[in-house]
Design a protein around this motif. Structure first.
Motif, PDB file in Angstrom:
ATOM      1  N   LEU A  36      52.810  10.974  -0.451  1.00  0.00           N
ATOM      2  CA  LEU A  36      51.474  11.719  -0.377  1.00  0.00           C
ATOM      3  C   LEU A  36      51.459  13.195   0.418  1.00  0.00           C
ATOM      4  N   LYS A  37      50.718  13.688   0.096  1.00  0.00           N
ATOM      5  CA  LYS A  37      50.457  15.392   0.895  1.00  0.00           C
ATOM      6  C   LYS A  37      49.292  15.285   1.639  1.00  0.00           C
ATOM      7  N   ARG A  38      48.442  14.481   1.350  1.00  0.00           N
ATOM      8  CA  ARG A  38      46.818  14.631   2.404  1.00  0.00           C
ATOM      9  C   ARG A  38      47.037  13.036   3.039  1.00  0.00           C
ATOM     10  N   ILE A  39      47.014  13.123   4.455  1.00  0.00           N
ATOM     11  CA  ILE A  39      46.866  11.805   5.037  1.00  0.00           C
ATOM     12  C   ILE A  39      45.732  11.965   6.287  1.00  0.00           C
ATOM     13  N   VAL A  40      44.907  10.993   5.866  1.00  0.00           N
ATOM     14  CA  VAL A  40      43.930  10.841   7.210  1.00  0.00           C
ATOM     15  C   VAL A  40      44.118   9.856   7.984  1.00  0.00           C
ATOM     16  N   LYS A  41      44.328   9.890   9.040  1.00  0.00           N
ATOM     17  CA  LYS A  41      44.961   8.823   9.962  1.00  0.00           C
ATOM     18  C   LYS A  41      43.445   8.750  10.871  1.00  0.00           C
ATOM     19  N   LEU A  42      43.130   7.325  10.624  1.00  0.00           N
ATOM     20  CA  LEU A  42      41.971   6.868  11.605  1.00  0.00           C
ATOM     21  C   LEU A  42      42.127   5.642  12.464  1.00  0.00           C
ATOM     22  N   ALA A  43      43.393   5.271  12.684  1.00  0.00           N
ATOM     23  CA  ALA A  43      44.061   4.039  13.064  1.00  0.00           C
ATOM     24  C   ALA A  43      44.140   3.876  14.679  1.00  0.00           C
ATOM     25  N   SER A  44      44.273   5.169  15.304  1.00  0.00           N
ATOM     26  CA  SER A  44      44.576   4.943  16.777  1.00  0.00           C
ATOM     27  C   SER A  44      43.631   5.693  17.741  1.00  0.00           C
ATOM     28  N   ASN A  45      42.378   5.753  17.221  1.00  0.00           N
ATOM     29  CA  ASN A  45      41.416   6.131  18.383  1.00  0.00           C
ATOM     30  C   ASN A  45      41.848   7.493  19.206  1.00  0.00           C
ATOM     31  N   GLU A  46      42.398   8.415  18.269  1.00  0.00           N
ATOM     32  CA  GLU A  46      42.783   9.799  18.657  1.00  0.00           C
ATOM     33  C   GLU A  46      41.847  10.745  18.798  1.00  0.00           C
ATOM     34  N   ASN A  47      41.561  11.804  19.449  1.00  0.00           N
ATOM     35  CA  ASN A  47      40.743  12.849  19.383  1.00  0.00           C
ATOM     36  C   ASN A  47      40.875  13.801  17.991  1.00  0.00           C
ATOM     37  N   PRO A  48      39.925  13.870  17.341  1.00  0.00           N
ATOM     38  CA  PRO A  48      40.379  14.580  16.037  1.00  0.00           C
ATOM     39  C   PRO A  48      39.937  16.047  16.357  1.00  0.00           C
ATOM     40  N   LEU A  49      39.540  16.445  17.673  1.00  0.00           N
ATOM     41  CA  LEU A  49      39.634  17.943  18.021  1.00  0.00           C
ATOM     42  C   LEU A  49      40.775  18.117  18.530  1.00  0.00           C
ATOM     43  N   GLY A  50      41.806  17.440  18.610  1.00  0.00           N
ATOM     44  CA  GLY A  50      42.950  17.845  19.494  1.00  0.00           C
ATOM     45  C   GLY A  50      42.734  17.799  20.865  1.00  0.00           C
ATOM     46  N   ALA A  51      43.539  18.675  21.552  1.00  0.00           N
ATOM     47  CA  ALA A  51      43.651  18.943  23.008  1.00  0.00           C
ATOM     48  C   ALA A  51      42.723  20.274  23.321  1.00  0.00           C
ATOM     49  N   SER A  52      42.389  20.508  24.466  1.00  0.00           N
ATOM     50  CA  SER A  52      41.785  21.618  24.889  1.00  0.00           C
ATOM     51  C   SER A  52      42.561  22.769  24.578  1.00  0.00           C
ATOM     52  N   PRO A  53      42.248  23.930  24.364  1.00  0.00           N
ATOM     53  CA  PRO A  53      42.853  25.306  24.167  1.00  0.00           C
ATOM     54  C   PRO A  53      43.652  25.571  25.703  1.00  0.00           C
ATOM     55  N   LYS A  54      42.923  25.414  26.610  1.00  0.00           N
ATOM     56  CA  LYS A  54      43.596  25.498  27.944  1.00  0.00           C
ATOM     57  C   LYS A  54      44.656  24.676  28.204  1.00  0.00           C
ATOM     58  N   VAL A  55      44.845  23.416  27.828  1.00  0.00           N
ATOM     59  CA  VAL A  55      45.950  22.377  27.854  1.00  0.00           C
ATOM     60  C   VAL A  55      47.132  23.216  27.058  1.00  0.00           C
ATOM     61  N   LEU A  56      46.494  23.646  25.873  1.00  0.00           N
ATOM     62  CA  LEU A  56      47.921  24.024  24.981  1.00  0.00           C
ATOM     63  C   LEU A  56      48.439  25.283  25.689  1.00  0.00           C
ATOM     64  N   GLU A  57      47.758  26.005  26.272  1.00  0.00           N
ATOM     65  CA  GLU A  57      48.099  27.427  26.900  1.00  0.00           C
ATOM     66  C   GLU A  57      49.191  27.004  28.156  1.00  0.00           C
ATOM     67  N   VAL A  58      48.494  26.042  29.043  1.00  0.00           N
ATOM     68  CA  VAL A  58      49.543  25.712  29.980  1.00  0.00           C
ATOM     69  C   VAL A  58      50.787  24.889  29.573  1.00  0.00           C
ATOM     70  N   VAL A  59      50.854  24.086  28.518  1.00  0.00           N
ATOM     71  CA  VAL A  59      51.840  23.730  28.127  1.00  0.00           C
ATOM     72  C   VAL A  59      52.867  24.682  27.776  1.00  0.00           C
ATOM     73  N   ARG A  60      52.627  25.538  27.018  1.00  0.00           N
ATOM     74  CA  ARG A  60      53.234  26.625  26.429  1.00  0.00           C
ATOM     75  C   ARG A  60      53.969  27.351  27.467  1.00  0.00           C
ATOM     76  N   ARG A  61      53.207  27.376  28.581  1.00  0.00           N
ATOM     77  CA  ARG A  61      53.796  28.469  29.554  1.00  0.00           C
ATOM     78  C   ARG A  61      55.048  27.577  30.392  1.00  0.00           C
ATOM     79  N   ILE A  62      54.646  26.476  30.341  1.00  0.00           N
ATOM     80  CA  ILE A  62      55.918  25.528  31.295  1.00  0.00           C
ATOM     81  C   ILE A  62      56.913  25.006  30.451  1.00  0.00           C
ATOM     82  N   LEU A  63      57.111  25.217  29.238  1.00  0.00           N
ATOM     83  CA  LEU A  63      57.973  24.607  28.246  1.00  0.00           C
ATOM     84  C   LEU A  63      59.453  24.969  28.997  1.00  0.00           C
TER      85      LEU A  63
END
Length: 371
Positions: free
Chosen positions: A32-59
């Protein structure tokens, strides 16, 4: 001789926790090429952009051990929640903290009480510790919301050997919510030898007028432990950060058993950054309210009974065995969660996704249910 017989009895009697089906596995299985995962109660918006910025900085520092004390995150949590850092115990997700509670307070000859249809980790943690799990029947709808915790019945299950009571509020997988007055009365009625764990993994989503904040009662109930997570509303499920807030004495006991470095460097930094982005959290909750309403409207339109939810998911009753429908939805590229292992063989749980993902779910459901 079977190797299985060498394991402790509680583990031998367990059914392993079943996580949601991974997207990659479904892609490989059905091309399949298109998967919709609605099984694990995850946030469909992802994480905050501020979080992603911090994670990239400390990798670049991933070769170093994390701060084993979690000093900065505990300080940020303490300020936000109005508690002392010494009251906080960090975990590799809140599941880790629940397991810590079991390892510290449960053993052979003791028992834990939890509700029917409650989170699957409670019996796993209890039996792994060698203790006995006592399941209290949930409400049948006559005295309280159907499928919800029956606190009166749970209290009846408490005996001199009970050391822990697990309460999920809101509960997963039913989404049912206990009101402030009933939960307070239950905690007040527990004997002193019982630790009360109020699992608030979905706390941020449950903005109801009568929704209790169990942290307010920590000074009144010495045996109270409140657990929360960054996996749901904060969108950090993959980084595994959870925590407990309790009295200093209990926190000290839990920290004695806690594995060193149980929260990784990226998770610690991401969680601290997530706490600061209140705008992202508010957007998450608003999107969840809209998505949950969209799911409920779709179930009503199709004549399905569903369990009113205070979380980021809705469980509904197909009126027939759900596993064949679950399997058919997988072939359509839609992953939801069957609830047979919770004693609800006719139910599927659907996480709140984006509006488009929910539309795709209902379109797939309509296709697989065509006579």
């Amino acid at each position: 001789m079977s190797i299985t017989t060498l394991a402790v009895p509680g583990v031998r009697g367990l059914t392993p926790y079943q996580p949601g089906k991974p997207i990659g596995e479904l892609e490989r299985e059905f091309a399949l090429k298109r998967i919709v995962k609605l099984a694990s109660n995850e946030n469909p918006l992802g994480a905050s952009p501020k979080v992603l910025e911090v994670v990239r900085r400390i990798l670049g520092g991933t070769h170093l051990y994390p701060d084993g004390s979690g000093f900065e995150l505990k300080a940020a949590l303490a300020e936000k929640l109005g508690v002392e850092p010494a009251q906080i115990v960090l975990g590799n997700g809140s599941n880790d903290v629940l397991d810590l509670v079991a390892r510290v307070f449960l053993t052979a000859g003791r028992n834990a009480v939890y509700s029917e249809y409650a989170f699957a980790v409670y019996p796993i943690a209890t039996q792994t510790a060698g203790a006995t799990g006592k399941t209290a029947p949930a409400h049948d709808g006559s005295r309280g919301p159907r499928f919800g915790h029956d606190l009166e019945t749970m209290l009846e299950r408490v005996d001199p050997d009970t050391r822990v009571v697990f309460i999920a509020n809101p509960n997963n997988p039913t989404g049912t919510l206990l009101g402030r007055g009933e939960l307070y009365s239950f905690l007040a009625a527990l004997p002193e030898h019982v630790i009360a764990v109020v699992d608030e993994a979905y706390f941020e989503y449950a903005r109801r007028p009568d929704h209790p904040d169990a942290l307010e009662w920590l000074g009144e109930f010495p045996g109270l432990i409140v657990t929360r997570t960054f996996s749901k509303a904060y969108g950090l499920a993959g980084l595994r950060v959870g925590y407990a807030v309790t009295g200093v004495e209990i926190a000290d006991l839990l920290n004695r058993a806690r594995q060193p470095f149980n929260v990784n460097t990226l998770g610690l930094a991401a969680a601290a950054a997530a706490l600061e982005d209140t705008g992202f959290l508010e957007a998450t909750v608003q999107a969840n309210d809209a998505g949950r309403s969209q799911l409920e409207a779709g179930f009503r339109e199709r004549g399905f009974d569903f369990i009113p939810s205070a979380g980021n998911f809705v469980s509904f009753d197909l009126g027939r065995p759900a596993t064949p429908v679950f399997d058919a939805l997988l072939r359509e590229g839609v992953i939801v969660r069957p609830l047979g292992n919770y004693g609800l063989p006719n139910h599927l749980r659907v996480s709140v996704g984006t509006a488009e993902e929910i539309d795709l779910f209902f379109a797939a459901l309509d296709r697989v249910l065509v006579p």
